[in-house]
Design a protein around this motif. Structure first.
Motif, PDB file in Angstrom:
ATOM      1  N   ALA A   1      -1.827  48.309  16.030  1.00  0.00           N
ATOM      2  CA  ALA A   1      -0.757  48.846  15.171  1.00  0.00           C
ATOM      3  C   ALA A   1       0.264  47.771  14.810  1.00  0.00           C
ATOM      4  O   ALA A   1       0.754  47.720  13.668  1.00  0.00           O
ATOM      5  N   ASP A   2       0.611  46.905  15.764  1.00  0.00           N
ATOM      6  CA  ASP A   2       1.530  45.796  15.476  1.00  0.00           C
ATOM      7  C   ASP A   2       1.002  44.940  14.322  1.00  0.00           C
ATOM      8  O   ASP A   2       1.749  44.550  13.413  1.00  0.00           O
TER       9      ASP A   2
ATOM     10  N   PRO B   1       6.773  45.587  13.562  1.00  0.00           N
ATOM     11  CA  PRO B   1       6.239  44.580  12.637  1.00  0.00           C
ATOM     12  C   PRO B   1       6.510  43.136  13.026  1.00  0.00           C
ATOM     13  O   PRO B   1       5.956  42.227  12.430  1.00  0.00           O
ATOM     14  N   GLY B   2       7.349  42.890  14.026  1.00  0.00           N
ATOM     15  CA  GLY B   2       7.748  41.521  14.336  1.00  0.00           C
ATOM     16  C   GLY B   2       6.774  40.729  15.174  1.00  0.00           C
ATOM     17  O   GLY B   2       6.934  39.515  15.316  1.00  0.00           O
TER      18      GLY B   2
ATOM     19  N   LEU C   1      -5.302  54.138  13.000  1.00  0.00           N
ATOM     20  CA  LEU C   1      -4.392  53.767  14.080  1.00  0.00           C
ATOM     21  C   LEU C   1      -4.065  54.967  14.972  1.00  0.00           C
ATOM     22  O   LEU C   1      -3.947  54.822  16.196  1.00  0.00           O
ATOM     23  N   ALA C   2      -3.941  56.141  14.367  1.00  0.00           N
ATOM     24  CA  ALA C   2      -3.708  57.340  15.173  1.00  0.00           C
ATOM     25  C   ALA C   2      -4.915  57.640  16.051  1.00  0.00           C
ATOM     26  O   ALA C   2      -4.776  57.995  17.230  1.00  0.00           O
ATOM     27  N   ASP C   3      -6.128  57.498  15.503  1.00  0.00           N
ATOM     28  CA  ASP C   3      -7.340  57.733  16.294  1.00  0.00           C
ATOM     29  C   ASP C   3      -7.435  56.753  17.459  1.00  0.00           C
ATOM     30  O   ASP C   3      -7.801  57.127  18.583  1.00  0.00           O
ATOM     31  N   ILE C   4      -7.117  55.490  17.206  1.00  0.00           N
ATOM     32  CA  ILE C   4      -7.156  54.497  18.283  1.00  0.00           C
ATOM     33  C   ILE C   4      -6.082  54.816  19.318  1.00  0.00           C
ATOM     34  O   ILE C   4      -6.322  54.717  20.531  1.00  0.00           O
TER      35      ILE C   4
ATOM     36  N   GLY D   1       6.537  55.538   8.169  1.00  0.00           N
ATOM     37  CA  GLY D   1       6.411  56.928   7.740  1.00  0.00           C
ATOM     38  C   GLY D   1       4.964  57.401   7.729  1.00  0.00           C
ATOM     39  O   GLY D   1       4.671  58.543   8.100  1.00  0.00           O
ATOM     40  N   GLU D   2       4.055  56.522   7.307  1.00  0.00           N
ATOM     41  CA  GLU D   2       2.628  56.886   7.293  1.00  0.00           C
ATOM     42  C   GLU D   2       2.099  57.084   8.709  1.00  0.00           C
ATOM     43  O   GLU D   2       1.285  57.993   8.954  1.00  0.00           O
ATOM     44  N   LEU D   3       2.559  56.254   9.640  1.00  0.00           N
ATOM     45  CA  LEU D   3       2.134  56.420  11.034  1.00  0.00           C
ATOM     46  C   LEU D   3       2.659  57.733  11.603  1.00  0.00           C
ATOM     47  O   LEU D   3       1.928  58.470  12.284  1.00  0.00           O
TER      48      LEU D   3
END
Length: 304
Positions: free
Chosen positions: A147-148, A186-187, A131-134, A159-161
């Motif tokens: 990411a959603d 997350p919604g 997700l960070a690379d994207i 936290g991982e993100l």
């Protein structure tokens, strides 16, 4: 996808003759994935085709290469809305050697051991690293969609993100990744809802509450709306055809669902809520929808 993967040398070694191979391709018993690589069944869509190509390519990549970026997202089962799927992406842990070919995009970047996981028997970047690379390489809206979905499915934590972005502090595009992943939430339950959140944000409207439950004064549940501004008694709904498909019960047709949805909307309005609806087509030019919402929210609705 359950289709079996075959390589031409393996088929020939197993006794399949050239004419038999051509016959199987002609009759559809085999589907050509790329030169010398075949499937026993055609994939059902672009993401499944990309997944098949990625699994085939993984067996021919350099030993230190790891599938990454949109390719890793597809293997993790995430939506790749509007992201190019013409090349298989991989990353090699080195400072140079990046290249873009006809079918492959090889990135060169630091890659720690805990940023590599195994999916379907091949090595891919971890979800947070993916997700960070994207986020570093794709437009804001596209990165938010992916990411959603990961956050909604509880596949990754906030936290991982944050940690994945912090690790890449010196990499090109990292500020863009930080913005996209901080905005992710997350919604959002679909690509359309994620794109709607971005459209509301770009329009300068206040951030809505996601998946807000509507209840009567007596406490009875009426339903849940995609977006809500409770203080202003304003709600919004993204209408995608897939949503109605998910609501079908055995024996129901689309007309039944539309009638039920109309009753649900009437019940929501009966609670003094102003509803605005929009569709995929509206997302291409969201200004009219944003203006309707802004009028209902009042003169202080814009955040910019």
């Amino acid at each position: 996808m359950t289709s079996a993967f075959h390589r031409r040398p393996d088929l020939l070694a197993a006794g399949v003759r050239e004419h038999e191979l051509r016959r199987r391709l002609r009759t559809g018993e085999l589907v050509r994935l790329r030169r010398g690589h075949y499937l026993s069944e055609a994939p059902t869509g672009p993401e499944q085709w990309h997944r098949a190509r990625a699994l085939a390519a993984a067996h021919e990549m350099a030993a230190d290469a790891v599938l990454s970026h949109v390719t890793a997202a597809v293997l993790h089962g995430l939506p790749a809305w509007d992201l190019p799927l013409d090349r298989v992406h991989s990353t090699r842990p080195r400072r140079s050697g990046a290249r873009v070919g006809r079918f492959a995009h090889v990135h060169a970047a630091q890659l720690d051991a805990d940023e590599v996981v195994e999916v379907d028997g091949v090595r891919v970047t971890s979800l947070a690293r993916t997700l960070a690379d994207i986020g570093r390489s794709a437009p804001f809206e596209h990165a938010v969609v992916v990411a959603d979905a990961a956050l909604h499915r509880h596949l990754v934590t906030r936290g991982e993100l944050d940690a994945a972005v912090a690790r890449g502090a010196r990499r090109p595009g990292n500020p863009a990744a930080d913005r996209a992943l901080r905005f992710a939430a997350p919604g959002s339950m679909s690509v359309g809802e994620s794109r709607s959140r971005v459209a509301l944000h770009v329009a300068g409207l206040p951030a809505p509450v996601l998946q807000w439950p509507v209840v009567t004064a007596g406490g009875a549940a009426v339903g849940e709306v995609d977006f809500a501004w409770p203080r202003q008694r304003c709600v919004g709904e993204f209408d995608g055809r897939v949503k109605y498909g998910r609501l079908l019960f055995p024996g129901q047709d689309a007309g039944d669902v539309l009638f039920a949805e109309k009753r649900r909307e009437d019940a929501i309005r009966d609670e003094g809520l102003h509803m605005t609806r929009w569709t995929w087509r509206d997302l291409a030019d969201f200004a009219p929808v944003a203006a309707r919402i802004a009028r209902r929210l009042g003169p202080t609705s814009h955040t910019g």
